[in-house]
Scaffold this motif. Sequence first.
Motif, PDB file in Angstrom:
ATOM      1  N   GLY A  36       0.836  -1.193   0.000  1.00  0.00           N
ATOM      2  CA  GLY A  36       0.000   0.000   0.000  1.00  0.00           C
ATOM      3  C   GLY A  36       0.871   1.243   0.000  1.00  0.00           C
ATOM      4  O   GLY A  36       1.898   1.269   0.690  1.00  0.00           O
ATOM      5  N   GLU A  37       0.484   2.235  -0.775  1.00  0.00           N
ATOM      6  CA  GLU A  37       1.222   3.488  -0.811  1.00  0.00           C
ATOM      7  C   GLU A  37       0.408   4.554  -0.090  1.00  0.00           C
ATOM      8  O   GLU A  37      -0.714   4.867  -0.484  1.00  0.00           O
ATOM      9  N   ILE A  38       0.990   5.113   0.962  1.00  0.00           N
ATOM     10  CA  ILE A  38       0.303   6.103   1.790  1.00  0.00           C
ATOM     11  C   ILE A  38       1.264   7.266   1.980  1.00  0.00           C
ATOM     12  O   ILE A  38       2.339   7.107   2.549  1.00  0.00           O
ATOM     13  N   GLY A  39       0.874   8.435   1.480  1.00  0.00           N
ATOM     14  CA  GLY A  39       1.736   9.596   1.557  1.00  0.00           C
ATOM     15  C   GLY A  39       2.166   9.920   2.972  1.00  0.00           C
ATOM     16  O   GLY A  39       1.338   9.987   3.882  1.00  0.00           O
ATOM     17  N   GLY A  40       3.485  10.113   3.166  1.00  0.00           N
ATOM     18  CA  GLY A  40       3.999  10.472   4.475  1.00  0.00           C
ATOM     19  C   GLY A  40       4.105   9.331   5.453  1.00  0.00           C
ATOM     20  O   GLY A  40       4.406   9.552   6.632  1.00  0.00           O
ATOM     21  N   VAL A  41       3.882   8.096   4.982  1.00  0.00           N
ATOM     22  CA  VAL A  41       3.902   6.919   5.846  1.00  0.00           C
ATOM     23  C   VAL A  41       4.885   5.897   5.281  1.00  0.00           C
ATOM     24  O   VAL A  41       4.888   5.619   4.075  1.00  0.00           O
ATOM     25  N   GLU A  42       5.716   5.327   6.142  1.00  0.00           N
ATOM     26  CA  GLU A  42       6.683   4.310   5.739  1.00  0.00           C
ATOM     27  C   GLU A  42       6.024   2.942   5.821  1.00  0.00           C
ATOM     28  O   GLU A  42       5.550   2.530   6.881  1.00  0.00           O
ATOM     29  N   VAL A  43       5.964   2.244   4.677  1.00  0.00           N
ATOM     30  CA  VAL A  43       5.304   0.938   4.625  1.00  0.00           C
ATOM     31  C   VAL A  43       6.343  -0.150   4.367  1.00  0.00           C
ATOM     32  O   VAL A  43       7.090  -0.082   3.382  1.00  0.00           O
ATOM     33  N   PHE A  44       6.398  -1.132   5.250  1.00  0.00           N
ATOM     34  CA  PHE A  44       7.258  -2.295   5.086  1.00  0.00           C
ATOM     35  C   PHE A  44       6.366  -3.469   4.680  1.00  0.00           C
ATOM     36  O   PHE A  44       5.512  -3.895   5.464  1.00  0.00           O
ATOM     37  N   THR A  45       6.564  -3.955   3.454  1.00  0.00           N
ATOM     38  CA  THR A  45       5.718  -5.036   2.950  1.00  0.00           C
ATOM     39  C   THR A  45       6.442  -6.369   3.058  1.00  0.00           C
ATOM     40  O   THR A  45       7.556  -6.520   2.549  1.00  0.00           O
ATOM     41  N   LEU A  46       5.806  -7.310   3.730  1.00  0.00           N
ATOM     42  CA  LEU A  46       6.345  -8.657   3.855  1.00  0.00           C
ATOM     43  C   LEU A  46       5.692  -9.547   2.802  1.00  0.00           C
ATOM     44  O   LEU A  46       4.465  -9.668   2.787  1.00  0.00           O
ATOM     45  N   PRO A  47       6.454 -10.148   1.911  1.00  0.00           N
ATOM     46  CA  PRO A  47       5.842 -10.992   0.875  1.00  0.00           C
ATOM     47  C   PRO A  47       5.167 -12.204   1.494  1.00  0.00           C
ATOM     48  O   PRO A  47       5.797 -12.947   2.260  1.00  0.00           O
ATOM     49  N   PRO A  48       3.883 -12.418   1.190  1.00  0.00           N
ATOM     50  CA  PRO A  48       3.189 -13.577   1.762  1.00  0.00           C
ATOM     51  C   PRO A  48       3.715 -14.877   1.178  1.00  0.00           C
ATOM     52  O   PRO A  48       4.090 -14.949   0.009  1.00  0.00           O
ATOM     53  N   VAL A  49       3.739 -15.899   2.004  1.00  0.00           N
ATOM     54  CA  VAL A  49       4.168 -17.226   1.569  1.00  0.00           C
ATOM     55  C   VAL A  49       2.954 -18.067   1.194  1.00  0.00           C
ATOM     56  O   VAL A  49       2.944 -18.767   0.194  1.00  0.00           O
ATOM     57  N   PHE A  50       1.908 -17.960   2.002  1.00  0.00           N
ATOM     58  CA  PHE A  50       0.660 -18.670   1.738  1.00  0.00           C
ATOM     59  C   PHE A  50      -0.469 -17.648   1.660  1.00  0.00           C
ATOM     60  O   PHE A  50      -0.281 -16.463   1.918  1.00  0.00           O
ATOM     61  N   SER A  51      -1.647 -18.113   1.288  1.00  0.00           N
ATOM     62  CA  SER A  51      -2.805 -17.219   1.211  1.00  0.00           C
ATOM     63  C   SER A  51      -3.508 -17.088   2.550  1.00  0.00           C
ATOM     64  O   SER A  51      -4.490 -16.367   2.665  1.00  0.00           O
ATOM     65  N   ARG A  52      -3.014 -17.794   3.566  1.00  0.00           N
ATOM     66  CA  ARG A  52      -3.622 -17.743   4.905  1.00  0.00           C
ATOM     67  C   ARG A  52      -2.796 -16.833   5.797  1.00  0.00           C
ATOM     68  O   ARG A  52      -1.637 -17.166   6.136  1.00  0.00           O
ATOM     69  N   PRO A  53      -3.335 -15.659   6.191  1.00  0.00           N
ATOM     70  CA  PRO A  53      -2.563 -14.693   6.970  1.00  0.00           C
ATOM     71  C   PRO A  53      -1.964 -15.253   8.239  1.00  0.00           C
ATOM     72  O   PRO A  53      -0.832 -14.910   8.596  1.00  0.00           O
ATOM     73  N   ARG A  54      -2.708 -16.133   8.945  1.00  0.00           N
ATOM     74  CA  ARG A  54      -2.179 -16.643  10.212  1.00  0.00           C
ATOM     75  C   ARG A  54      -0.929 -17.485   9.993  1.00  0.00           C
ATOM     76  O   ARG A  54      -0.001 -17.472  10.803  1.00  0.00           O
ATOM     77  N   VAL A  55      -0.886 -18.235   8.876  1.00  0.00           N
ATOM     78  CA  VAL A  55       0.298 -19.025   8.561  1.00  0.00           C
ATOM     79  C   VAL A  55       1.465 -18.103   8.224  1.00  0.00           C
ATOM     80  O   VAL A  55       2.599 -18.302   8.673  1.00  0.00           O
TER      81      VAL A  55
END
Length: 359
Positions: A36-55
């Motif tokens: 996500g791109e949000i002006g004035g905000v630093e975003v660290f994106t972690l590449p997902p490994v699976f489609s299940r967020p908890r995993v």
Amino acid sequence: MKICYLANAASVHTQRWARHFADRGCHVSIVSFQPGEIGGVEVFTLPPVFSRPRVDVVLNLGRIRRLVRRIAPDILHAHYVTSYGLAGAISGWRPFIATAWGDDVLVAPEESLLYRLMVRWALSRADLVTSMAEHMTAFMNRRHYSVPDKIVTLPFGVDTQQFCPSCRTRRHGELPARVISTRHLEDEYDVQTLIRAIPTVVDRCPGTQFVVVGDGGLRPFLENLAVDLGVRQYTEFLGKVPHEHVSHLLGRADVFVTTSTSDGNNISLNEAMACGAFPVATDIPANRAWIEHRKNGLLFSCRDSEQLADAIIEALWRPDWRQDVMDQNWEIVCTRASWSHSMVEMERHYFRLLQEERI
């Protein structure tokens, strides 16, 4: 003040939180599995490994912990308990706040004892827990998910500068009538119940137009269902619409329908009420908090397309009632669902926790 959010950076709600506190002069960072791109905000994106967020959370715990320590925020605030909330709890960073959105405490933990224990443990590590609605707070207390005096009810609320009566571009009673839905096209939002109600509505209220805002995995199925029911010509699927444009669509709608079978605080409902669209909503706690049946809106049983059709028809046949309800619903939103009021309250809690941490 440095704030780090563990949250979905693609969510409009996360973006609103981040922009608000960035505009307040805070240094805001987000750690997210979605870009996500949000002006004035630093975003660290972690590449997902699976489609299940908890995993993905479990597989990335070490990386999240290292990121948090590198950012070294004054406040660590996780949104959505069963994924980002778990990561925040395991990070061990303080002060730590966990915000429950709805299904993460109302639905997912009910699937297994393991989930319930995980939620209870994650929330027990938080210095403050916020929920979006009173029924959520009561449920978390019954489940002993946290100490009661650590749980605060804080609706996300509506931007009353953007969603307000001045958005209306037509009076109730103008034809053709317009019915709108702004929920995601996923199973829990049950938009197919609205599609199944359309044949009855157009038979009783000829020419009524239906606008479906939102996207999701069920969109092809819903579009095909509209074709199979012979109502595709009355139904417009707009897909995902920029949040700043939603108010204009609500301002042109006569009736707003929410078919969700479970909600925390129904922000979409609050937005519609603010813009003067008459609410027709499922009879669930999240909606009963805002709608008194036959007073300022109509309620119907979940997944009951016949009841929904009857409610829409009743609303369309009573334009004067719809017009009269507008002022009442606007007052409710301003009094109990204001975004600015909620953010003032949240900022107060941030500073309180900082003070307590320094003592």
